[in-house]
Design an enzyme around this catalytic site. Structure first.
Site, mmCIF file in Angstrom:
data_model
loop_
_atom_site.group_PDB
_atom_site.id
_atom_site.type_symbol
_atom_site.label_atom_id
_atom_site.label_comp_id
_atom_site.label_asym_id
_atom_site.label_seq_id
_atom_site.Cartn_x
_atom_site.Cartn_y
_atom_site.Cartn_z
ATOM 1 N N GLY A 18 31.259 37.513 43.874
ATOM 2 C CA GLY A 18 32.752 37.581 43.715
ATOM 3 C C GLY A 18 33.113 38.884 43.112
ATOM 4 N N SER A 21 38.871 41.183 37.908
ATOM 5 C CA SER A 21 39.768 42.239 37.659
ATOM 6 C C SER A 21 39.129 43.640 37.389
ATOM 7 C CB SER A 21 40.594 41.976 36.382
ATOM 8 O OG SER A 21 41.222 40.715 36.587
ATOM 9 N N LYS A 40 27.951 41.877 36.099
ATOM 10 C CA LYS A 40 29.259 42.359 36.205
ATOM 11 C C LYS A 40 29.604 43.828 35.908
ATOM 12 C CE LYS A 40 31.817 38.592 34.990
ATOM 13 N NZ LYS A 40 33.173 37.909 34.332
ATOM 14 N N ASP A 161 41.299 34.879 26.847
ATOM 15 C CA ASP A 161 41.527 34.870 28.008
ATOM 16 C C ASP A 161 40.969 33.682 28.495
ATOM 17 O OD1 ASP A 161 42.309 35.496 30.583
ATOM 18 O OD2 ASP A 161 40.595 36.942 31.050
HETATM 19 N N1 LIG Z 1 27.718 33.989 34.846
HETATM 20 C C1 LIG Z 1 28.259 33.624 35.813
HETATM 21 N N2 LIG Z 1 27.630 32.846 36.642
HETATM 22 C C2 LIG Z 1 27.979 32.465 37.978
HETATM 23 N N3 LIG Z 1 29.087 32.975 38.811
HETATM 24 C C3 LIG Z 1 29.910 33.829 37.833
HETATM 25 C C4 LIG Z 1 29.471 34.126 36.652
HETATM 26 N N4 LIG Z 1 30.318 35.134 36.157
HETATM 27 C C5 LIG Z 1 31.413 35.019 37.131
HETATM 28 N N5 LIG Z 1 31.128 34.409 38.100
HETATM 29 C C6 LIG Z 1 31.533 34.425 39.472
HETATM 30 O O1 LIG Z 1 31.912 35.569 39.962
HETATM 31 C C7 LIG Z 1 33.445 35.762 40.480
HETATM 32 C C8 LIG Z 1 34.228 36.711 39.647
HETATM 33 O O2 LIG Z 1 34.103 36.417 38.445
HETATM 34 P P1 LIG Z 1 35.031 37.340 37.048
HETATM 35 O O3 LIG Z 1 34.950 36.471 35.767
HETATM 36 O O4 LIG Z 1 34.739 38.812 37.292
HETATM 37 O O5 LIG Z 1 36.371 37.256 37.743
HETATM 38 P P2 LIG Z 1 37.622 36.096 37.692
HETATM 39 O O6 LIG Z 1 37.302 35.049 36.454
HETATM 40 O O7 LIG Z 1 37.678 35.468 39.254
HETATM 41 O O8 LIG Z 1 38.723 37.136 37.584
HETATM 42 P P3 LIG Z 1 39.166 37.942 36.206
HETATM 43 O O9 LIG Z 1 38.563 39.079 36.207
HETATM 44 O O10 LIG Z 1 40.659 38.125 36.262
HETATM 45 O O11 LIG Z 1 38.783 37.126 34.854
HETATM 46 C C9 LIG Z 1 33.988 34.174 39.977
HETATM 47 O O12 LIG Z 1 33.682 33.466 41.442
HETATM 48 C C10 LIG Z 1 33.061 33.702 39.119
HETATM 49 O O13 LIG Z 1 33.112 32.334 39.479
#
Ligand SMILES: Nc1ncnc2c1ncn2[C@@H]1O[C@H](COP(=O)(O)OP(=O)(O)OP(=O)(O)O)[C@@H](O)[C@H]1O
Length: 359
Positions: A18, A21, A40, A161
């Protein structure tokens, strides 16, 4: 085929799962331990020295946060040339709460009340650790009184957040259990909150932002409580509590604290009342995480979760015993065979002997 690795060769890079931001999120394998994790990326090129230092300081705090209901932060690493910070954390295989809510919406079904209480109880335990720097006391019975938290908590962390997309699920659960729920992205909003990059790339609608934060007042643990109330409201109604055609209208609705509709009759008065105690504009009236943990339904859910965990541990233990039994049986057979071979007994009688012995 050549496997893709990070520059130190410590992680094997798998597919992107995914984009948030701050940049892309991908699955990786930590090669020394063969553990699946997520990476990330955060581009820090636009940050000034002070903002970068704050980000590192925050990463240090996050790496010390160990809690069953918080996504484990493993390590971080820089790509100085590309000006990217990589954060390595626990992989949660069953998606996030935003997707679970979308699933119920698509199916035109209510989320079971028991599931909502189980998710709430786990998020309260994660937030208790962060707001008070310690764990809530274990419950022996649901009527136990909880020891009040210390007046001078150390290492207070505010999430800042909270939203369904930051609540992760680790097992698909079943009709009676949602499994372990984990809160992710702790403190990142603080570390990135002042940076130009965050201000210019954070495009999410602030559905879950508290009125005081919208009015530029400082974040407090109670701002997390407001957002948590909005999450629970959304689990019940399958949409955020405040929606509007534009940002200004949304801001006004949040400042007034008037939710779009009451919870469906499907849910108990107890659930409606706990949501109300969280979505209160007046900070002196808003419940704290400690107060929310006193709720009898929350205690009941905590107790049920404790028992579920106990049962899971018992099943694991039973499986381990079965494995040991199999190994012992195999060793006994081998030993028996060696003994009979040494004595020179013909193979046909050997078979007979094992069968009579291990029937
Ligand atoms: N620890 C994790 N395990 C599994 N999937 C994850 C994990 N962290 C993030 N994801 C997945 O990766 C994608 C992007 O996550 P991320 O938290 O960066 O962005 P977001 O929550 O969609 O937006 P923002 O950055 O605005 O908070 C999402 O689909 C999320 O479910």
């Amino acid at each position: 085929m050549q496997r893709r690795q990070d520059h130190d060769g410590e992680y094997e890079l798998l597919e992107e799962i995914g984009r948030g931001s701050f940049g892309s999120v991908r699955k990786v394998v930590h090669l020394p331990t063969k553990t699946l994790m997520v990476r990330k990326e955060i581009k820090y090129g636009h940050m000034n020295q002070k903002e970068r230092q704050q980000l590192i300081a925050e990463c240090r705090i996050l790496s010390q946060l160990n809690h069953e209901n918080i996504v484990k932060f493993h390590s971080w690493d820089f790509d100085e040339q590309g000006q990217v910070l990589y954060l390595y954390m626990e992989y949660c295989s069953k998606g996030d709460l935003q997707k679970l809510i979308a699933h119920y919406k698509e199916e035109h079904k209510y989320m079971p009340e028991q599931t909502i209480w189980a998710i709430l109880a786990q998020l309260l335990m994660a937030l208790y650790r962060c707001h008070y720097g310690e764990d809530p006391t274990q419950l022996v019975t649901i009527y136990d009184r909880m020891r009040p938290p210390s007046n001078h908590p150390r290492n207070v962390v505010i999430h800042r957040d909270l939203k369904p997309g930051n609540v992760f699920l680790t097992s698909s659960g079943n009709s009676t259990s949602v499994g372990t729920v984990k809160l992710g992205d702790f403190g990142l909003a603080k570390a990135l909150g002042n940076s130009t990059q965050f201000a210019t790339t954070y495009v999410g609608t602030p559905y879950y932002m508290s009125p005081e934060v919208l009015m530029d007042q400082p974040y407090s643990p109670l701002s997390d409580v407001w957002s948590l109330g909005c999450i629970v409201y959304e689990m019940c109604t399958l949409r955020p509590p405040f929606q509007a055609k534009n940002y200004v209208e949304l801001q006004n609705k949040i400042k007034m604290g008037k939710v779009d509709s009451e919870l469906p009759d499907y849910y108990s008065a107890g659930l409606a009342s706990i949501v109300k105690s969280m979505i209160r504009t007046d900070l002196t009236e808003r419940a704290s995480i400690f107060e929310l943990l006193q709720d009898i339904q929350v205690r009941t859910s905590r107790k049920a979760l404790q028992l579920e965990k106990f049962e899971r541990n018992l099943l694991d233990y039973e499986q381990e015993l079965r494995n040991i039994e199999k190994i012992l049986e195999k060793q006994a057979l081998e030993l028996d065979q060696q003994t009979t071979n040494r004595k020179g007994i013909p193979p046909s009688t050997q078979t007979y002997r094992w069968h009579t012995h291990y029937k």
